[in-house]
Design an enzyme around this catalytic site. Structure first.
Site, PDB file in Angstrom:
ATOM      1  N   LYS A  38       0.846  -1.208   0.000  1.00 25.23           N
ATOM      2  CA  LYS A  38       0.000   0.000   0.000  1.00 25.23           C
ATOM      3  C   LYS A  38       0.873   1.246   0.000  1.00 25.23           C
ATOM      4  O   LYS A  38       0.636   2.190  -0.754  1.00 25.23           O
ATOM      5  CB  LYS A  38      -0.887   0.016   1.248  1.00 25.23           C
ATOM      6  CG  LYS A  38      -2.249  -0.572   1.028  1.00 25.23           C
ATOM      7  CD  LYS A  38      -3.167  -0.141   2.157  1.00 25.23           C
ATOM      8  CE  LYS A  38      -4.256  -1.156   2.366  1.00 25.23           C
ATOM      9  NZ  LYS A  38      -4.975  -0.955   3.610  1.00 25.23           N
ATOM     10  N   THR A  94     -12.324  -1.040  11.155  1.00 31.11           N
ATOM     11  CA  THR A  94     -12.915  -1.749  12.298  1.00 31.11           C
ATOM     12  C   THR A  94     -13.989  -2.699  11.745  1.00 31.11           C
ATOM     13  O   THR A  94     -15.173  -2.406  11.826  1.00 31.11           O
ATOM     14  CB  THR A  94     -13.565  -0.745  13.279  1.00 31.11           C
ATOM     15  OG1 THR A  94     -14.407   0.149  12.540  1.00 31.11           O
ATOM     16  CG2 THR A  94     -12.531   0.057  14.025  1.00 31.11           C
ATOM     17  N   THR A 130     -14.643   4.147  12.924  1.00 30.25           N
ATOM     18  CA  THR A 130     -15.958   3.944  13.541  1.00 30.25           C
ATOM     19  C   THR A 130     -15.813   2.880  14.625  1.00 30.25           C
ATOM     20  O   THR A 130     -15.446   1.741  14.335  1.00 30.25           O
ATOM     21  CB  THR A 130     -16.975   3.478  12.477  1.00 30.25           C
ATOM     22  OG1 THR A 130     -16.995   4.468  11.448  1.00 30.25           O
ATOM     23  CG2 THR A 130     -18.361   3.313  13.056  1.00 30.25           C
ATOM     24  N   GLY A 265     -34.832  -1.074  -3.613  1.00 29.85           N
ATOM     25  CA  GLY A 265     -34.124  -1.987  -4.499  1.00 29.85           C
ATOM     26  C   GLY A 265     -33.613  -3.182  -3.727  1.00 29.85           C
ATOM     27  O   GLY A 265     -34.287  -3.654  -2.800  1.00 29.85           O
ATOM     28  N   CYS A 272     -19.599  -0.567   5.541  1.00 25.73           N
ATOM     29  CA  CYS A 272     -19.982   0.287   6.675  1.00 25.73           C
ATOM     30  C   CYS A 272     -21.376   0.009   7.227  1.00 25.73           C
ATOM     31  O   CYS A 272     -21.508  -0.491   8.346  1.00 25.73           O
ATOM     32  CB  CYS A 272     -19.867   1.746   6.277  1.00 25.73           C
ATOM     33  SG  CYS A 272     -18.211   2.171   5.710  1.00 25.73           S
ATOM     34  N   LYS A 275     -22.221  -3.625   8.784  1.00 28.25           N
ATOM     35  CA  LYS A 275     -21.455  -4.002   9.984  1.00 28.25           C
ATOM     36  C   LYS A 275     -21.670  -2.992  11.109  1.00 28.25           C
ATOM     37  O   LYS A 275     -21.636  -3.348  12.284  1.00 28.25           O
ATOM     38  CB  LYS A 275     -19.975  -4.221   9.674  1.00 28.25           C
ATOM     39  CG  LYS A 275     -19.187  -3.006   9.235  1.00 28.25           C
ATOM     40  CD  LYS A 275     -18.233  -2.480  10.275  1.00 28.25           C
ATOM     41  CE  LYS A 275     -17.452  -1.306   9.717  1.00 28.25           C
ATOM     42  NZ  LYS A 275     -16.883  -0.419  10.693  1.00 28.25           N
ATOM     43  N   LYS A 335     -22.167  -0.289  -4.646  1.00 34.07           N
ATOM     44  CA  LYS A 335     -22.812   0.914  -5.175  1.00 34.07           C
ATOM     45  C   LYS A 335     -21.947   1.442  -6.314  1.00 34.07           C
ATOM     46  O   LYS A 335     -20.793   1.009  -6.463  1.00 34.07           O
ATOM     47  CB  LYS A 335     -22.969   1.959  -4.079  1.00 34.07           C
ATOM     48  CG  LYS A 335     -21.673   2.564  -3.567  1.00 34.07           C
ATOM     49  CD  LYS A 335     -21.994   3.718  -2.643  1.00 34.07           C
ATOM     50  CE  LYS A 335     -20.770   4.537  -2.338  1.00 34.07           C
ATOM     51  NZ  LYS A 335     -21.064   5.662  -1.479  1.00 34.07           N
TER      52      LYS A 335
HETATM   53  C1  UGA Z   1     -21.832   5.202   4.369  1.00 33.27           C
HETATM   54  C2  UGA Z   1     -22.381   6.566   4.822  1.00 33.27           C
HETATM   55  O1  UGA Z   1     -23.258   7.078   3.820  1.00 33.27           O
HETATM   56  C3  UGA Z   1     -21.243   7.556   5.055  1.00 33.27           C
HETATM   57  O2  UGA Z   1     -21.762   8.784   5.548  1.00 33.27           O
HETATM   58  C4  UGA Z   1     -20.285   6.944   6.099  1.00 33.27           C
HETATM   59  O3  UGA Z   1     -19.190   7.805   6.353  1.00 33.27           O
HETATM   60  C5  UGA Z   1     -19.760   5.627   5.577  1.00 33.27           C
HETATM   61  O4  UGA Z   1     -20.877   4.742   5.332  1.00 33.27           O
HETATM   62  C6  UGA Z   1     -18.838   5.045   6.596  1.00 33.27           C
HETATM   63  O5  UGA Z   1     -19.319   4.641   7.667  1.00 33.27           O
HETATM   64  O6  UGA Z   1     -17.627   5.068   6.402  1.00 33.27           O
HETATM   65  P1  UGA Z   1     -20.943   4.256   2.021  1.00 33.27           P
HETATM   66  O7  UGA Z   1     -20.816   2.937   2.710  1.00 33.27           O
HETATM   67  O8  UGA Z   1     -19.828   4.749   1.167  1.00 33.27           O
HETATM   68  O9  UGA Z   1     -21.193   5.420   3.104  1.00 33.27           O
HETATM   69  O10 UGA Z   1     -22.225   4.139   1.103  1.00 33.27           O
HETATM   70  P2  UGA Z   1     -23.662   4.816   0.989  1.00 33.27           P
HETATM   71  O11 UGA Z   1     -23.641   5.833  -0.079  1.00 33.27           O
HETATM   72  O12 UGA Z   1     -24.179   5.196   2.318  1.00 33.27           O
HETATM   73  O13 UGA Z   1     -24.503   3.571   0.455  1.00 33.27           O
HETATM   74  C7  UGA Z   1     -24.660   2.408   1.249  1.00 33.27           C
HETATM   75  C8  UGA Z   1     -25.541   1.395   0.566  1.00 33.27           C
HETATM   76  O14 UGA Z   1     -26.892   1.831   0.575  1.00 33.27           O
HETATM   77  C9  UGA Z   1     -25.191   1.095  -0.897  1.00 33.27           C
HETATM   78  O15 UGA Z   1     -25.214  -0.306  -1.069  1.00 33.27           O
HETATM   79  C10 UGA Z   1     -26.307   1.758  -1.675  1.00 33.27           C
HETATM   80  O16 UGA Z   1     -26.572   1.108  -2.892  1.00 33.27           O
HETATM   81  C11 UGA Z   1     -27.476   1.608  -0.696  1.00 33.27           C
HETATM   82  N1  UGA Z   1     -28.555   2.598  -0.917  1.00 33.27           N
HETATM   83  C12 UGA Z   1     -28.317   3.922  -0.752  1.00 33.27           C
HETATM   84  C13 UGA Z   1     -29.826   2.159  -1.262  1.00 33.27           C
HETATM   85  O17 UGA Z   1     -30.085   0.943  -1.402  1.00 33.27           O
HETATM   86  N2  UGA Z   1     -30.830   3.079  -1.443  1.00 33.27           N
HETATM   87  C14 UGA Z   1     -30.617   4.403  -1.294  1.00 33.27           C
HETATM   88  O18 UGA Z   1     -31.580   5.190  -1.450  1.00 33.27           O
HETATM   89  C15 UGA Z   1     -29.334   4.840  -0.934  1.00 33.27           C
END
Ligand code: UGA
Length: 447
Positions: A38, A94, A130, A265, A272, A275, A335
């Site tokens: 890394k 974590t 976290t 969906g 994140c 877990k 995503k």
């Molecule tokens: C999430 C949080 O949004 C961040 O604020 C946080 O900092 C991060 O976790 C973390 O703990 O580090 P992330 O895991 O990158 O961020 O992804 P999200 O954009 O939150 O999406 C999470 C999941 O929800 C994806 O699988 C997405 O497809 C799904 N999702 C999101 C839905 O199924 N429907 C929605 O309307 C929005």
């Protein structure tokens, strides 16, 4: 006063982005990771994962790269980190413990244990990972016991809210900055670190350790709950003949509800949300507050049901059994705009269909290498059209822009059956139907 010197411990998603962002804000930064590959990649300006904008930021700041500011360097030496830094950000991951809901704190603990003996002068250690509530207090005691500078080493908790795919933007322009401290000095130092985002309008919330830790888990739990809520509505819509996309649009107009995170969906995944809600339940149990979070169990199970439901819809679409059927899967990452396949609903659905005898071919714009590593027995193709060739059904499982821009006529010419299941409610139903496809989405009426 000399500008603060910053170290970043752990250079995964969070750490690599944070280190580059700190350099962008004008600080001298030293990043540490225990994985040599890394460090080597980052020092050469290459990003170990797909994250828009990060490579450009590294190019601008990594020492030794032509034209860079030289403010960002990397090392594996704890001694160097201890000597260099005024502020040490702990950004290690974590994960969920194997076979348990609880969070695995071993990387955080070992980071603090490795760093502390090298803290011989006043310094601030800042936790960004976290963690279960109560960790900061425990780690502060550990630092006090192990750091030669003793009480001159302070701890602060500063949770990170960045989203994958928007990591650079979220780090440079956070929608809030949360600082958990026990003293004014830590607050003063972090105000200096975040001077620019604060000046640009990012709200600052200063609080105690447990609240700062809880803000992060509460925020992710709320987001997970919002997604599972709309997915529960999708289940009811399907039973009652309603349209969850219209329902989400309509309730989203209420500003108190808001339109974001209401896309029904196949549910949430990634490293994140899943877990974090489980670790939160486990920690609440330890604290004797488990009843307060029993709803999260439901949030989790609604979410996991979505994957099974998608598999059922696909099975039904191909006539009741997968054996001998070709299934094209568009999307493998959890995503879009990420190459991360951790706990990916898309890959999980693809895997379940494969295990039930379907001949699955997956295509993802950025997640192919990671998907192949996690699930080598699935079929993979180099484009959406190649994945769809000869398919009895096409599943849209990660809403990449590339898939929204697909030409339904072109895809229709290569499939065996023009049958599309949209697991993300993100494609233009009218456009696909006009090209002769049977388009079905979760929680919406069949045309
Ligand atoms: C999430 C949080 O949004 C961040 O604020 C946080 O900092 C991060 O976790 C973390 O703990 O580090 P992330 O895991 O990158 O961020 O992804 P999200 O954009 O939150 O999406 C999470 C999941 O929800 C994806 O699988 C997405 O497809 C799904 N999702 C999101 C839905 O199924 N429907 C929605 O309307 C929005």
């Amino acid at each position: 006063m000399a500008p603060l010197r910053i170290t970043v411990i752990g250079t995964g998603y969070l750490g690599a982005t944070h280190a580059a962002a700190m350099a962008e804000l004008g600080f001298e930064v030293l990043g540490l990771d225990v994985v040599p590959e890394k460090i080597e990649m980052l020092a050469a300006g290459r990003v170990p994962m797909y994250e828009p904008g990060l490579e450009e930021l590294l190019a601008a700041h990594v020492a030794g790269l032509p034209g860079s500011t030289g403010r960002l360097r990397f090392t594996r030496s704890w001694e160097e980190v201890g000597e260099f830094g005024d502020v040490h950000f702990v950004c290690v991951n974590t994960p969920q413990k194997h076979g348990e809901y609880a969070c695995d704190m071993s990387y955080v603990d070992s980071a603090v244990e490795s760093l502390a003996p090298h803290l011989a002068r006043p310094a601030l250690v800042v936790g960004k990972s976290t963690v279960p509530v109560g960790s900061a207090e425990r780690l502060a005691a550990k630092l006090a016991a192990l750091a030669p500078a003793g009480a001159d080493v302070e701890l602060a908790w500063n949770p990170e809210f960045l989203r994958e795919g928007f990591a650079v933007q979220d780090t440079l322009h956070p929608d809030r900055i949360v600082i958990g401290t026990r003293g004014e000095r830590a607050e003063k130092v972090l105000r200096e670190v975040y001077e620019r985002p604060i000046a640009e309008g990012s709200p600052l919330v200063v609080t105690d350790f447990p609240t700062a830790e809880l803000v992060k888990t509460a925020a992710n739990s709320f987001l997970a709950t919002k997604i599972s809520f709309i997915n529960a509505m999708a289940e009811v819509c399907e039973a009652a003949g309603g349209d969850v996309a219209k329902l989400a649009e309509a309730i989203g107009h209420d500003e108190r509800i808001g339109s974001k995170f209401l896309r029904a969906g196949i549910g949430f995944g990634g490293g994140c949300l899943p877990k974090d809600i489980r670790a939160f339940m486990a920690r609440a149990g330890e604290l004797g507050a488990d009843q307060a979070l029993t709803f999260l169990r439901e949030v989790d199970s609604i979410n996991m049901r979505r994957r099974g439901h998608m598999v059922e819809l696909a099975r039904e679409a191909v006539g009741g059994a997968f054996l001998g059927k070709r299934v094209a899967v568009l999307g493998a990452t959890f995503k879009p705009d990420s190459d991360d396949v951790r706990d990916s609903p898309a890959l999980n659905v693809a895997g379940q269909i494969h295990l039930q005898g379907g001949q699955v071919t997956v295509y993802d714009p950025k997640g192919m290498d990671n998907a192949r590593r996690v699930f080598p027995t699935l079929g993979y193709a180099e484009s959406a059209v190649a994945a769809a060739r000869g398919a009895d059904v096409v599943l849209h499982l990660t809403e990449w822009r590339e898939f929204r821009e697909l030409d339904p006529v072109e895809l229709g010419a290569v499939v065996s059956d023009r049958l599309l299941l949209d697991g993300r409610n993100a494609l233009d139903a009218g456009q696909w139907r006009a090209a002769g496809w049977t388009y079905r989405a979760m929680g919406r009426p069949r045309a």
